[in-house]
Scaffold this motif. Structure first.
Motif, PDB file in Angstrom:
ATOM      1  N   SER A 181      24.426  31.957  40.096  1.00 36.14           N
ATOM      2  CA  SER A 181      24.884  33.083  39.279  1.00 36.14           C
ATOM      3  C   SER A 181      26.340  32.863  38.928  1.00 36.14           C
ATOM      4  O   SER A 181      27.173  32.628  39.811  1.00 36.14           O
ATOM      5  N   LEU A 182      26.661  32.896  37.656  1.00 36.16           N
ATOM      6  CA  LEU A 182      28.044  32.718  37.242  1.00 36.16           C
ATOM      7  C   LEU A 182      28.834  33.994  37.509  1.00 36.16           C
ATOM      8  O   LEU A 182      28.283  35.084  37.575  1.00 36.16           O
ATOM      9  N   PRO A 183      30.136  33.862  37.690  1.00 28.67           N
ATOM     10  CA  PRO A 183      30.940  35.037  38.021  1.00 28.67           C
ATOM     11  C   PRO A 183      30.951  36.070  36.904  1.00 28.67           C
ATOM     12  O   PRO A 183      30.871  35.730  35.716  1.00 28.67           O
ATOM     13  N   GLY A 184      31.045  37.333  37.323  1.00 27.15           N
ATOM     14  CA  GLY A 184      31.122  38.413  36.357  1.00 27.15           C
ATOM     15  C   GLY A 184      32.558  38.678  35.935  1.00 27.15           C
ATOM     16  O   GLY A 184      33.494  37.997  36.360  1.00 27.15           O
ATOM     17  N   ASN A 185      32.737  39.692  35.107  1.00 28.54           N
ATOM     18  CA  ASN A 185      34.057  39.998  34.579  1.00 28.54           C
ATOM     19  C   ASN A 185      35.049  40.379  35.672  1.00 28.54           C
ATOM     20  O   ASN A 185      36.245  40.114  35.552  1.00 28.54           O
ATOM     21  N   GLU A 186      34.545  41.008  36.762  1.00 25.30           N
ATOM     22  CA  GLU A 186      35.459  41.440  37.815  1.00 25.30           C
ATOM     23  C   GLU A 186      36.125  40.236  38.493  1.00 25.30           C
ATOM     24  O   GLU A 186      37.268  40.320  38.948  1.00 25.30           O
ATOM     25  N   VAL A 187      35.420  39.103  38.563  1.00 22.80           N
ATOM     26  CA  VAL A 187      36.010  37.892  39.143  1.00 22.80           C
ATOM     27  C   VAL A 187      37.144  37.388  38.263  1.00 22.80           C
ATOM     28  O   VAL A 187      38.248  37.073  38.742  1.00 22.80           O
ATOM     29  N   PHE A 188      36.902  37.306  36.971  1.00 24.16           N
ATOM     30  CA  PHE A 188      37.950  36.843  36.071  1.00 24.16           C
ATOM     31  C   PHE A 188      39.084  37.845  35.965  1.00 24.16           C
ATOM     32  O   PHE A 188      40.236  37.466  35.740  1.00 24.16           O
ATOM     33  N   ASP A 189      38.783  39.110  36.148  1.00 32.87           N
ATOM     34  CA  ASP A 189      39.860  40.107  36.180  1.00 32.87           C
ATOM     35  C   ASP A 189      40.796  39.834  37.352  1.00 32.87           C
ATOM     36  O   ASP A 189      42.026  39.939  37.219  1.00 32.87           O
ATOM     37  N   ASP A 190      40.213  39.497  38.521  1.00 30.41           N
ATOM     38  CA  ASP A 190      41.035  39.176  39.689  1.00 30.41           C
ATOM     39  C   ASP A 190      41.908  37.951  39.430  1.00 30.41           C
ATOM     40  O   ASP A 190      43.111  37.938  39.746  1.00 30.41           O
ATOM     41  N   VAL A 191      41.303  36.905  38.879  1.00 30.02           N
ATOM     42  CA  VAL A 191      42.046  35.668  38.630  1.00 30.02           C
ATOM     43  C   VAL A 191      43.136  35.904  37.587  1.00 30.02           C
ATOM     44  O   VAL A 191      44.274  35.447  37.738  1.00 30.02           O
ATOM     45  N   GLN A 192      42.788  36.641  36.547  1.00 35.83           N
ATOM     46  CA  GLN A 192      43.781  36.917  35.510  1.00 35.83           C
ATOM     47  C   GLN A 192      44.937  37.751  36.069  1.00 35.83           C
ATOM     48  O   GLN A 192      46.107  37.500  35.760  1.00 35.83           O
ATOM     49  N   ARG A 193      44.623  38.709  36.919  1.00 34.37           N
ATOM     50  CA  ARG A 193      45.663  39.530  37.540  1.00 34.37           C
ATOM     51  C   ARG A 193      46.562  38.663  38.427  1.00 34.37           C
ATOM     52  O   ARG A 193      47.783  38.820  38.439  1.00 34.37           O
ATOM     53  N   LEU A 194      45.936  37.737  39.173  1.00 35.04           N
ATOM     54  CA  LEU A 194      46.717  36.858  40.034  1.00 35.04           C
ATOM     55  C   LEU A 194      47.658  35.984  39.210  1.00 35.04           C
ATOM     56  O   LEU A 194      48.836  35.825  39.549  1.00 35.04           O
ATOM     57  N   VAL A 195      47.160  35.428  38.109  1.00 29.38           N
ATOM     58  CA  VAL A 195      47.995  34.568  37.270  1.00 29.38           C
ATOM     59  C   VAL A 195      49.168  35.360  36.704  1.00 29.38           C
ATOM     60  O   VAL A 195      50.309  34.887  36.685  1.00 29.38           O
ATOM     61  N   ARG A 196      48.907  36.566  36.255  1.00 28.27           N
ATOM     62  CA  ARG A 196      50.006  37.396  35.731  1.00 28.27           C
ATOM     63  C   ARG A 196      51.018  37.702  36.832  1.00 28.27           C
ATOM     64  O   ARG A 196      52.229  37.711  36.586  1.00 28.27           O
ATOM     65  N   ASN A 197      50.538  37.956  38.036  1.00 29.53           N
ATOM     66  CA  ASN A 197      51.447  38.220  39.156  1.00 29.53           C
ATOM     67  C   ASN A 197      52.276  36.988  39.502  1.00 29.53           C
ATOM     68  O   ASN A 197      53.461  37.101  39.864  1.00 29.53           O
ATOM     69  N   LEU A 198      51.656  35.804  39.423  1.00 32.67           N
ATOM     70  CA  LEU A 198      52.402  34.567  39.697  1.00 32.67           C
ATOM     71  C   LEU A 198      53.529  34.382  38.692  1.00 32.67           C
ATOM     72  O   LEU A 198      54.643  33.989  39.056  1.00 32.67           O
ATOM     73  N   ILE A 199      53.254  34.662  37.427  1.00 29.28           N
ATOM     74  CA  ILE A 199      54.282  34.548  36.396  1.00 29.28           C
ATOM     75  C   ILE A 199      55.406  35.539  36.668  1.00 29.28           C
ATOM     76  O   ILE A 199      56.596  35.201  36.604  1.00 29.28           O
ATOM     77  N   ALA A 200      55.031  36.782  37.010  1.00 29.07           N
ATOM     78  CA  ALA A 200      56.053  37.803  37.288  1.00 29.07           C
ATOM     79  C   ALA A 200      56.876  37.445  38.523  1.00 29.07           C
ATOM     80  O   ALA A 200      58.104  37.624  38.539  1.00 29.07           O
ATOM     81  N   MET A 201      56.220  36.933  39.574  1.00 28.09           N
ATOM     82  CA  MET A 201      56.942  36.550  40.782  1.00 28.09           C
ATOM     83  C   MET A 201      57.888  35.386  40.509  1.00 28.09           C
ATOM     84  O   MET A 201      59.004  35.331  41.034  1.00 28.09           O
ATOM     85  N   ASN A 202      57.448  34.433  39.681  1.00 30.81           N
ATOM     86  CA  ASN A 202      58.313  33.317  39.331  1.00 30.81           C
ATOM     87  C   ASN A 202      59.583  33.810  38.645  1.00 30.81           C
ATOM     88  O   ASN A 202      60.687  33.355  38.940  1.00 30.81           O
TER      89      ASN A 202
END
Length: 394
Positions: A181-202
């Protein structure tokens, strides 16, 4: 809008007194009238023991204008990574992995500390504190994950806009052929949120006017070598190190038994001054009792920040990144700040991963990153207090 808080991150090898130094700094900032929070992102928390007060996952008042916090990595992961954990955990269990192992495998090494560091971002956004002191995990390795904002932005710009289209096309194939089963939107929402947080933390950590790193070490060769390695990486990633702390230094009163040990410590102190110049070296003695509780932490703070200059604990002691590395297609350029040296005799010598630089009697020894393993120093120039070294392929 209020200005961001002054933020200081302490890191260093385990067992050097990093937590005590962070707590002492926080107490000194609070005593100066600044609203201060000190938080531990180290999975093996000892900040409660150091302050002598039980702490929790949210800030707890531990004194006048002083709060303490031991960030819960589990809570942070549930807040930021739950969708990924649920999907990947079920996928592993369906492939025969037991549930406990599956839960462990859903969190890559270092991610727990990374999520803990995101608490800094919340404190920056809250406007509740003037100073944020961070007791980091024993090494600065996790900071590498915050060092590539351009890659993170590429993912946001190029990959995530296409995710829905790709998944819609791939799901029938995955079910019929791969039996997954491929990941649903909630999985990509988590990853996208993490990437945005990494940019903000940087962006937060690279604000050299408000944020800096401080390395804590004892005057022992293995510890100093580890600190030098971390210092090189912090510089190359663009993080400002505004001071280094040498803790547990024997005084002259130790007597004959510890005399030889003190002599070796003095040798290492000289090596520290050479290796980290022009970054200030703060020094604290080996106290006659354990540094626990307010009274002993204040003694430690006095030793570190009340020397001849009476340095404020929250001040930026050194304002520029001391080393900058630029990698090209066929070589590299390394710029070292040596403001106290003058133009004169210059020599370079490479011994394995070490580069020994001498300018007009001043010596600087630095550990080179693996990116330069196949390159050799081919030339150097010294101008305006900075030494520029070029590296070429052999």
């Amino acid at each position: 809008m209020s200005q961001p808080p002054r933020t200081i991150l302490y890191t260093g090898k385990g067992g050097v007194g990093k937590t005590s130094v962070a707590a002492a700094t926080a107490r000194r900032c609070a005593a100066a009238g600044l609203r201060t929070v000190v938080l531990s992102t180290d999975p093996a928390h000892s900040l409660s023991d150091s302050l002598g007060t039980p702490l929790g996952a949210e800030p707890v008042a531990v004194g006048d204008r002083l709060w303490g916090q031991e960030v819960s990595a589990q809570e942070e992961m549930e807040r930021n990574w739950a969708g990924v954990q649920d999907w990947l955990g079920e996928l592993l269990i369906a492939r025969g992995v037991d549930r406990i192992s599956a839960e462990e495998l859903t969190v890559p090494p270092g991610m727990d500390e990374l999520f803990s560091l995101l608490a800094i971002k919340r404190h920056h956004e809250s406007g509740e504190y003037d100073v944020v002191i961070v007791d980091c995990a024993p090494t600065g390795e996790t900071l590498r994950l915050l060092s590539f904002p351009d890659v993170a932005r590429w993912w946001l710009d190029k990959v995530f806009p296409q995710q829905g289209r790709i998944l819609d096309a791939a799901r029938p194939f995955a079910r019929a052929v791969l039996d997954v089963s491929l990941p649903g939107n909630e999985v990509f929402d988590d990853v996208q949120r993490l990437v945005r947080n990494l940019i903000a933390m940087n962006e937060i950590l690279r604000d050299n006017e408000r944020v800096s790193m401080r390395l804590v070490m004892t005057p022992d060769r293995m510890v100093v070598d580890e600190a030098r390695r971390t210092f090189t990486y912090l510089n190359l990633y663009g993080y400002l190190t505004d001071a280094v702390v040498v803790n547990r230094v024997f005084g002259e009163e130790v007597g004959d038994y510890f005399g030889p040990w003190r002599a070796r410590q003095q040798e290492q102190l000289e090596a520290v001054r050479d290796a980290f110049a022009p970054v200030p070296v703060l020094q604290a003695p080996y106290f006659e009792e354990e540094v626990v509780g307010g009274a002993m932490l204040d003694r430690l703070g006095d030793a570190l920040f009340s020397g001849d200059d009476a340095l404020p604990a929250q001040a930026v002691h050194h304002a520029t990144v001391s080393e900058r590395l630029e990698l090209g297609a066929d070589g590299a350029t390394l710029r070292l700040e040596l403001p106290f040296a003058r133009r004169g005799d210059l020599s370079l010598k490479r011994l394995g991963s070490e580069l020994i630089v001498r300018v007009d009697g001043h010596k600087r020894t630095m550990l080179l990153p693996p990116a330069l393993d196949d390159l050799h120093p081919s030339g150097a120039t010294f101008e305006d207090g900075a030494l520029t070294i070029t590296f070429d392929a052999a």
